[in-house]
Motif scaffolding. Structure first.
Motif, mmCIF file in Angstrom:
data_model
loop_
_atom_site.group_PDB
_atom_site.id
_atom_site.type_symbol
_atom_site.label_atom_id
_atom_site.label_comp_id
_atom_site.label_asym_id
_atom_site.label_seq_id
_atom_site.Cartn_x
_atom_site.Cartn_y
_atom_site.Cartn_z
ATOM 1 N N TYR A 316 0.820 -1.208 0.000
ATOM 2 C CA TYR A 316 0.000 0.000 0.000
ATOM 3 C C TYR A 316 0.858 1.264 0.000
ATOM 4 N N GLY A 317 2.070 1.168 0.564
ATOM 5 C CA GLY A 317 2.937 2.339 0.644
ATOM 6 C C GLY A 317 3.834 2.537 -0.556
ATOM 7 N N GLN A 318 3.581 1.841 -1.645
ATOM 8 C CA GLN A 318 4.432 1.945 -2.837
ATOM 9 C C GLN A 318 4.556 3.391 -3.301
ATOM 10 N N GLN A 319 5.719 3.734 -3.825
ATOM 11 C CA GLN A 319 5.956 5.085 -4.334
ATOM 12 C C GLN A 319 6.464 4.988 -5.766
ATOM 13 N N PHE A 320 5.570 5.303 -6.716
ATOM 14 C CA PHE A 320 5.925 5.247 -8.128
ATOM 15 C C PHE A 320 6.762 6.464 -8.521
ATOM 16 N N PRO A 321 7.679 6.302 -9.463
ATOM 17 C CA PRO A 321 8.403 7.464 -9.998
ATOM 18 C C PRO A 321 7.486 8.331 -10.850
ATOM 19 N N ASP A 322 7.947 9.548 -11.118
ATOM 20 C CA ASP A 322 7.129 10.494 -11.893
ATOM 21 C C ASP A 322 7.048 10.117 -13.368
ATOM 22 N N SER A 323 8.073 9.492 -13.904
ATOM 23 C CA SER A 323 8.121 9.181 -15.333
ATOM 24 C C SER A 323 7.068 8.155 -15.724
ATOM 25 N N LYS A 324 6.390 8.398 -16.834
ATOM 26 C CA LYS A 324 5.406 7.445 -17.330
ATOM 27 C C LYS A 324 6.057 6.211 -17.953
ATOM 28 N N SER A 325 7.355 6.259 -18.152
ATOM 29 C CA SER A 325 8.043 5.127 -18.772
ATOM 30 C C SER A 325 8.601 4.154 -17.737
ATOM 31 N N PHE A 326 8.180 4.302 -16.462
ATOM 32 C CA PHE A 326 8.861 3.533 -15.412
ATOM 33 C C PHE A 326 8.735 2.025 -15.602
ATOM 34 N N GLN A 327 7.606 1.531 -16.086
ATOM 35 C CA GLN A 327 7.507 0.084 -16.298
ATOM 36 C C GLN A 327 8.232 -0.359 -17.551
ATOM 37 N N ILE A 328 8.145 0.434 -18.600
ATOM 38 C CA ILE A 328 8.891 0.135 -19.819
ATOM 39 C C ILE A 328 10.386 0.065 -19.515
ATOM 40 N N ASP A 329 10.858 0.977 -18.670
ATOM 41 C CA ASP A 329 12.279 1.011 -18.320
ATOM 42 C C ASP A 329 12.699 -0.263 -17.589
ATOM 43 N N ILE A 330 11.812 -0.805 -16.739
ATOM 44 C CA ILE A 330 12.132 -2.053 -16.050
ATOM 45 C C ILE A 330 12.287 -3.183 -17.062
ATOM 46 N N GLY A 331 11.337 -3.258 -18.003
ATOM 47 C CA GLY A 331 11.426 -4.287 -19.034
ATOM 48 C C GLY A 331 12.728 -4.204 -19.807
ATOM 49 N N ARG A 332 13.141 -2.979 -20.143
ATOM 50 C CA ARG A 332 14.398 -2.789 -20.883
ATOM 51 C C ARG A 332 15.584 -3.272 -20.048
ATOM 52 N N THR A 333 15.584 -2.938 -18.772
ATOM 53 C CA THR A 333 16.675 -3.349 -17.883
ATOM 54 C C THR A 333 16.765 -4.869 -17.798
ATOM 55 N N VAL A 334 15.623 -5.513 -17.644
ATOM 56 C CA VAL A 334 15.589 -6.975 -17.558
ATOM 57 C C VAL A 334 16.057 -7.587 -18.870
ATOM 58 N N ARG A 335 15.546 -7.067 -19.975
ATOM 59 C CA ARG A 335 15.888 -7.622 -21.293
ATOM 60 C C ARG A 335 17.387 -7.493 -21.561
ATOM 61 N N LYS A 336 17.973 -6.321 -21.246
ATOM 62 C CA LYS A 336 19.404 -6.123 -21.473
ATOM 63 C C LYS A 336 20.236 -7.071 -20.619
ATOM 64 N N ALA A 337 19.817 -7.255 -19.368
ATOM 65 C CA ALA A 337 20.561 -8.145 -18.477
ATOM 66 C C ALA A 337 20.540 -9.581 -18.995
ATOM 67 N N LEU A 338 19.402 -10.007 -19.515
ATOM 68 C CA LEU A 338 19.302 -11.362 -20.054
ATOM 69 C C LEU A 338 20.115 -11.516 -21.327
ATOM 70 N N ARG A 339 19.993 -10.530 -22.229
ATOM 71 C CA ARG A 339 20.717 -10.609 -23.500
ATOM 72 C C ARG A 339 22.219 -10.601 -23.262
ATOM 73 N N ALA A 340 22.675 -9.899 -22.225
ATOM 74 C CA ALA A 340 24.098 -9.838 -21.926
ATOM 75 C C ALA A 340 24.648 -11.204 -21.544
ATOM 76 N N GLU A 341 23.772 -12.100 -21.081
ATOM 77 C CA GLU A 341 24.202 -13.454 -20.719
ATOM 78 C C GLU A 341 23.726 -14.488 -21.731
ATOM 79 N N GLY A 342 23.292 -14.005 -22.901
ATOM 80 C CA GLY A 342 22.900 -14.910 -23.973
ATOM 81 C C GLY A 342 21.558 -15.596 -23.759
ATOM 82 N N ILE A 343 20.706 -15.036 -22.895
ATOM 83 C CA ILE A 343 19.379 -15.613 -22.631
ATOM 84 C C ILE A 343 18.356 -14.882 -23.483
ATOM 85 N N ASP A 344 17.769 -15.588 -24.428
ATOM 86 C CA ASP A 344 16.880 -14.958 -25.409
ATOM 87 C C ASP A 344 15.412 -15.123 -25.002
#
Length: 417
Positions: A316-344
């Motif tokens: 209930y106490g979650q604090q979202f960032p102001d940017s509307k891209s905050f969830q898209i940014d998480i997906g990008r971070t996860v995808r880059k981390a996986l691709r860096a280790e060859g996980i497609d």
């Protein structure tokens, strides 16, 4: 004088594999006229045996309109109108694996065989338009037995009590910790009950196959039961299902493996997660992006084909960032981390994808791609024809549904197919 109209080229060909007549959409609406020049958003994507004709997905949207877990004509119309307008995949809303796993008394369910037929009507219509159908199977955990938002919001009360079909005294979670003071107080699940729930997810998945779905997603986000097990804020157990990362992920692993074991090998299986619960500010251990990446590296071996990255909903106490891209940014971070280790692993992104530029950029092939699929929810409530609008704004000529084609762009693109 010979008869006319006997040529097969003049036949109004019926859609295959459905129990009613409707003209075949060949190709489906939303298919680009020129696939070679289309942006990634309008190119096909294959998962096991299922191929989507574009990367736009209708995300699961609770409608609080089911009758004892059974979908009604409302859902057929709600989802059917979206199928007419060209997305690659359409999700039926979060569907409970047992009655007490519903968010509200009017949520979709698939805990008994009588709920298969109403879902089959929906999948048949979606398929008649050349679109793929998916279902999100779920358990609401400690956030169960609540009122529909338009009721709870006006009454300033979240809990649905017995007088309106609720079950506030039978709400469960990994630990006896309520989501908030205005929610029911959950009972801690026993080991035996946990094992029973794993089996219920598998039984629901089997019914989903019978109902004609092409894709199944396990709901592990937004503070519902799977997510509750993952987070040390909602899971304070000291047995094999709590404490360490391995223990907190045990439930989702067992659910995933049980579902994978009962569905066809050719069927894609998704997992939706909250990439973070946005509680880092509190200075206590919580579910974070780092743990999401750690989980993402494991799930392909469990049988997951797509990781659907959302966020929040467990605290209930979650604090979202102001940017509307905050969830898209998480997906990008996860995808880059996986691709860096060859996980497609295929990544799906959701959250504030509301216009053509955002949709384009999220999946456009390149080093900065955030995801492989763009999931859209509320924008489809505003604009059921949103796929066609995006195509128009991106200057991508796409097929329209045959019956609607006379209302399409002035250029007759249908003649190019």
């Amino acid at each position: 004088m010979g008869s006319i109209g006997t040529s097969s080229t003049l036949e109004n060909t019926p859609a295959p594999g459905v129990p009613f007549y409707t003209p075949a959409q060949n190709p489906p609406a939303g298919t680009p006229v020129d696939k070679t020049s289309a942006p990634t958003l309008f190119t096909p994507l294959r998962m096991r045996s299922v191929e989507l004709h574009n990367r736009i997905v209708v995300s699961p949207m609770c409608q609080y309109s089911a009758d004892n877990g059974h979908l009604t004509d409302y859902h057929l119309v709600h989802l059917g109108q979206l199928a007419l307008h060209g997305p690659g995949l359409i999700f039926v809303e979060a569907t409970a694996v047992e009655p007490r796993g519903r968010i509200s008394p009017q949520d979709s369910g698939l805990w008994q065989d009588s709920q298969i037929a109403p879902l089959r009507r929906v999948t048949d219509f979606i398929h008649s338009q050349g679109v793929k159908a998916a279902i999100q199977i779920a358990h609401a955990g400690r956030k169960a037995s609540t009122l529909a938002p338009w009721i709870g919001g006006t009454a300033n009360k979240a809990v649905a009590d017995e007088s309106v079909g609720g079950w506030p005294n039978d709400v469960v979670g990994p630990s006896a910790i309520p989501f908030h003071e205005d929610h029911a107080h959950p009972k801690e699940l026993t080991i035996q009950e946990i094992k029973g729930l794993v089996q219920k997810f598998a039984e629901t998945a089997k019914r989903a196959v019978e109902a004609g779905f092409d894709v199944i997603e396990i709901h592990g986000a937004h503070g519902y039961l799977v997510n509750e097990f993952l987070s040390p804020l909602s899971n304070t157990r000291t047995d094999e299902y709590g404490g360490s990362f391995e223990n907190r992920t045990r439930f989702v692993r067992e659910v995933t493996e049980a579902v994978r074991a009962v569905i066809p090998e050719t069927m894609p299986l998704w997992l939706r997660v909250s990439g973070t619960e946005w509680m880092e500010w509190a200075g206590q251990p919580s579910w974070t992006v780092e743990e999401t990446i750690k989980l993402a590296k494991l799930i392909p071996s469990w049988g997951i084909d797509v990781l659907d990255v959302s966020s929040g909903g467990n605290s209930y106490g979650q604090q979202f960032p102001d940017s509307k891209s905050f969830q898209i940014d998480i997906g990008r971070t996860v995808r880059k981390a996986l691709r860096a280790e060859g996980i497609d692993l295929t990544i799906a992104s959701v959250g504030f994808i509301t216009d053509s530029k955002i949709a384009h950029d999220v999946v456009q092939e390149g080093p900065e791609a955030a995801a492989d699929l763009a999931l859209v929810a509320r924008q489809f409530l505003r604009e059921p024809e949103w796929v066609l609008r995006v195509a128009h704004e991106l200057k991508v000529a796409v097929k329209w549904t045959n019956q609607y084609s006379r209302a399409g762009p002035r250029t007759d693109f249908s003649k190019k197919f």
